[in-house]
Design a protein around this motif. Structure first.
Motif, short mmCIF file in Angstrom:
data_model
loop_
_atom_site.label_atom_id
_atom_site.label_comp_id
_atom_site.label_asym_id
_atom_site.label_seq_id
_atom_site.Cartn_x
_atom_site.Cartn_y
_atom_site.Cartn_z
N PRO A 169 0.82 -1.22 0.00
CA PRO A 169 0.00 0.00 0.00
C PRO A 169 0.85 1.26 0.00
CG PRO A 169 -0.01 -1.05 2.17
CD PRO A 169 0.65 -2.02 1.23
N ARG A 170 0.49 2.18 -0.88
CA ARG A 170 1.22 3.44 -1.01
C ARG A 170 0.31 4.58 -0.59
NH1 ARG A 170 5.89 5.35 -4.15
NH2 ARG A 170 5.60 7.56 -4.64
N HIS A 171 -0.35 5.26 -1.54
CA HIS A 171 -1.24 6.35 -1.19
C HIS A 171 -2.67 5.85 -1.10
CE1 HIS A 171 1.48 10.04 -2.14
NE2 HIS A 171 2.08 9.13 -1.40
N PHE A 172 -3.49 6.56 -0.29
CA PHE A 172 -4.85 6.10 -0.04
C PHE A 172 -5.72 7.30 0.30
CE2 PHE A 172 -2.52 6.09 3.90
CZ PHE A 172 -3.40 6.50 4.88
N ALA A 173 -7.04 7.09 0.27
CA ALA A 173 -7.98 8.17 0.55
C ALA A 173 -9.26 7.58 1.10
CB ALA A 173 -8.27 8.97 -0.72
N PHE A 174 -9.96 8.39 1.87
CA PHE A 174 -11.22 8.00 2.48
C PHE A 174 -12.39 8.74 1.85
CE2 PHE A 174 -8.33 6.84 5.92
CZ PHE A 174 -8.89 5.67 6.41
N ALA A 175 -13.54 8.07 1.81
CA ALA A 175 -14.82 8.69 1.52
C ALA A 175 -15.80 8.13 2.54
CB ALA A 175 -15.29 8.40 0.10
N GLY A 176 -15.96 8.85 3.65
CA GLY A 176 -16.75 8.31 4.75
C GLY A 176 -16.09 7.08 5.30
N ASP A 177 -16.82 5.95 5.33
CA ASP A 177 -16.27 4.70 5.84
C ASP A 177 -15.56 3.89 4.76
OD1 ASP A 177 -17.26 5.24 8.35
OD2 ASP A 177 -19.16 4.20 7.99
N ARG A 178 -15.55 4.39 3.55
CA ARG A 178 -14.88 3.68 2.46
C ARG A 178 -13.42 4.11 2.37
NH1 ARG A 178 -18.38 3.18 -3.02
NH2 ARG A 178 -19.90 1.64 -2.28
N LEU A 179 -12.55 3.14 2.15
CA LEU A 179 -11.11 3.39 2.04
C LEU A 179 -10.63 2.88 0.68
CD1 LEU A 179 -8.22 3.96 3.14
CD2 LEU A 179 -8.30 1.67 4.16
N TYR A 180 -9.91 3.74 -0.04
CA TYR A 180 -9.36 3.40 -1.35
C TYR A 180 -7.84 3.41 -1.25
CZ TYR A 180 -14.09 4.63 -2.85
OH TYR A 180 -15.45 4.71 -3.00
N VAL A 181 -7.19 2.33 -1.70
CA VAL A 181 -5.75 2.16 -1.53
C VAL A 181 -5.09 1.81 -2.86
CG1 VAL A 181 -3.93 0.98 -0.25
CG2 VAL A 181 -6.20 1.27 0.80
N ALA A 182 -4.02 2.53 -3.20
CA ALA A 182 -3.20 2.18 -4.36
C ALA A 182 -2.13 1.21 -3.93
CB ALA A 182 -2.56 3.43 -4.95
N GLY A 183 -2.07 0.06 -4.58
CA GLY A 183 -1.06 -0.95 -4.29
C GLY A 183 0.13 -0.79 -5.21
#
Length: 299
Positions: free
Chosen positions: A168-182
């Motif tokens: 995992p490198r950079h990531f971002a949240f939208a409420g309870d959702r988490l988005y992760v760049a691998g």
């Protein structure tokens, strides 16, 4: 709007061409309420520098990052804390800020141990990004396939674990959702509680080391190093919307400001400008030459 560009060149560059000399300012962050800019000096003996950003950048304060090769900094929405991720040794840190935005008191140093299945990249902990969300500090650890979690006093919480070898490198949240760049497996992961949705970050083929990921409305943007593209995905289900050339080589970072997308192409030494038409980047026919850019900060 000012556009600050950090990287591995001689210092921080503004679009007007002004250069502020500082060693290896690979990542930048702005104070939420004060005209203060922070830079991570990505050196073996890492360094943090604060600048007053009024009529140019003037040194305000500096201190050690208490780790090896800091590559990311973030400021708490209250403006009272700065977090740093030290890639080299996996150490993260919390640094208190005073009413001027200068450093104050002793830092809270957050050390970590662990490894992953990639013997070259995951022999130890590698903190890569720090994000404050719901008053919890989240730190991506490329070496251990975790999003580490800490209270604001530095006490640890259970981490969010990702598939082995994700990196995992950079990531971002939208409420309870988490988005992760691998970075290591070339994916984007959507974490919703115990549910995981994993898709390729690029559909261009070949090796890919995704770098930055950012949410804007109902879209997710990801920079792809290798294919040298920017992918656009739907936030709801990570279905593809578009994938466009980054305008250079090795897109290390990008920033969205209004209807503009600025991409830092590290290996070709340029920041390329795009317009966003219904969320899809289109070349604006404009770029800025900057040695080894690694971060773009509109402020």
């Amino acid at each position: 709007m000012n556009l600050y560009i950090g990287g591995y060149g001689p210092g921080i560059v503004t679009v007007g061409g002004e250069l502020t000399r500082v060693a290896s300012p690979s990542f930048l962050a702005a104070h939420p309420t004060l005209p203060v800019l922070y830079a991570a000096g990505e050196l073996q003996r890492g360094w943090l520098t604060a600048f007053t950003a009024e009529g140019g950048l003037s040194p305000l304060d500096e201190r050690s990052s208490d780790g090896d090769s800091p590559c990311h900094v973030a400021v708490h929405p209250s403006g009272s804390l700065l977090a740093v991720a030290n890639y080299g040794d996996g150490t993260a840190g919390l640094h208190h800020l005073d009413e001027r935005g200068a450093f104050t008191g002793d830092p809270v140093v957050l050390r970590h141990e662990g490894s992953g299945p990639d013997p070259d990249r995951q022999a130890g902990s590698h903190a890569h990004m720090c994000v404050f969300h719901d008053d919890v500090l989240h730190v991506s650890d490329l070496g251990t396939d975790e999003i580490r979690r800490y209270r604001l006093d530095g006490s640890p919480l259970d981490p969010i674990t990702l598939a082995p070898g994700t990196g995992p490198r950079h990531f971002a949240f939208a409420g309870d959702r988490l988005y992760v760049a691998g970075e290591l497996d070339g994916t984007v992961t959507l974490v919703e509680g115990e549910r995981r949705t994993v898709v390729p970050a690029s559909r261009a083929g070949g090796d890919n080391a995704p770098s930055h990921l950012q949410l804007d409305g109902d879209l997710v943007y990801v920079a792809n190093r290798g294919p040298d593209t920017v992918s656009v995905l739907r936030a709801a289900d990570l279905s593809p919307v578009a994938e466009v050339p980054s305008g250079g080589a090795w897109p290390r970072h990008f920033a969205i400001a209004g209807d503009r997308l600025y991409v830092a192409n590290q290996n070709s030494g340029e920041v390329t400008v795009f317009t966003l038409a219904d969320g899809v980047p289109e070349p604006a026919g404009q770029s800025y030459e900057v040695p080894s850019p690694s971060c773009v900060l509109p402020a």
